[in-house]
Design an enzyme around this catalytic site. Sequence first.
Site, PDB file in Angstrom:
ATOM      1  CG  LEU A 151     -15.590 -60.435  97.226  1.00 16.09           C
ATOM      2  CD1 LEU A 151     -16.910 -61.185  97.333  1.00 16.09           C
ATOM      3  CD2 LEU A 151     -15.224 -60.205  95.773  1.00 16.09           C
ATOM      4  CE1 TYR A 152      -8.733 -61.335 103.061  1.00 17.79           C
ATOM      5  CE2 TYR A 152      -9.440 -59.729 104.703  1.00 17.79           C
ATOM      6  CZ  TYR A 152      -8.624 -60.789 104.325  1.00 17.79           C
ATOM      7  OH  TYR A 152      -7.729 -61.308 105.226  1.00 17.79           O
ATOM      8  CB  ALA A 153     -15.081 -59.598 105.304  1.00 18.81           C
ATOM      9  CB  THR A 155     -13.653 -64.770 100.155  1.00 20.92           C
ATOM     10  OG1 THR A 155     -12.645 -63.921 100.739  1.00 20.92           O
ATOM     11  CG2 THR A 155     -14.194 -64.124  98.883  1.00 20.92           C
TER      12      THR A 155
END
Length: 346
Positions: A151-153, A155
């Site tokens: 999810l970090y990537a 976003t």
Amino acid sequence: MTVLVTGTAGFIGFHVASAVLDHGETVVGLDNFNTYYDIRLKQARAERLRDRPGFTEVRMDLAESAGVLDLMATHRPRLVIHLAAQAGVRYSLENPRAYLDSNLVGFFSILEAVRAHPPEHLVFASTSSVYGANTVQPFSPHHGADHPLTLYAATKKANEAMAHSYAHLFGVPMTGLRFFTVYGPWGRPDMAPILFTRAMLAGEPIKVFNNGKMARDFTYIDDIVAGILAAAAHPPTPRPEAAGTPQAPQALDPATSPIAPFAVHNIGNGRPVELMTFISVLERALGVQAHKHMMPMQPGDVTGTLADVSDLTAATGYAPGTPIEEGVARFVAWYLDFYGDPRRSA
């Protein structure tokens, strides 16, 4: 000139703000001092900046859109360097909501603020993690990055798309920088250099994922800062020729835009280092043998990263040059000075 730097209590933001102040500019530094990692480290960074002439500290959460808008209206920075974000690949598995609030809502606040009070350039942090399932090395911004693994990537990839739309609609030049494994003094305690160093000095085992069969494009913080400031001094312009002609249209290049002042660059070292080599360099710098606990690959991780930085070099002259041995030695000197050496009190 006045430069707005977000995330100034963070690792990269602290170093960027320090460098901008060294150049004689005025810095407005924004940070929310969240507790993702040891707040004392963030406070120590902030204290060093507070003592600098020309620095103004603002404690604010980027999700407070009205506050960010007022900040831009009050200070009217000519340059915005947006580095604040909820960082961490593995933490996104534990607390995904934090990434939505900071990386999506917070970035929207920045975009709306620069729309209302346009600077000369917005430079923002992306990440090498956007390459995700892409296995073509070296990673190039001209390749697709449509399969993020965390999810970090996701976003950060969304940030790039959001920035392009605002650059197109409102004409504000925007550059995204995909960072590759940044390390050095004042680094984050959730990353390998500090995790390894703390464990090694305490005689505890270090976790070595994928049984050590990993490689990373470790990039020393001074090289990263030089690249950020070089990119900031070179706002992008639309490249209509990239679209070809009506008779001979071309597929659009993910790294540039024919219709917007927008660009995406890798910012790394361009020379990957095997994880076991990094550990060996750290062992020599500390004078300690690491006890290695070999572990399997973690969810969302990749086996290797290697940055193609040729575009950033061509556009700005960016030339990273800190060898891993030199960078690790500087990191270790800072670590022992800041945290102390437990061997001395044993």
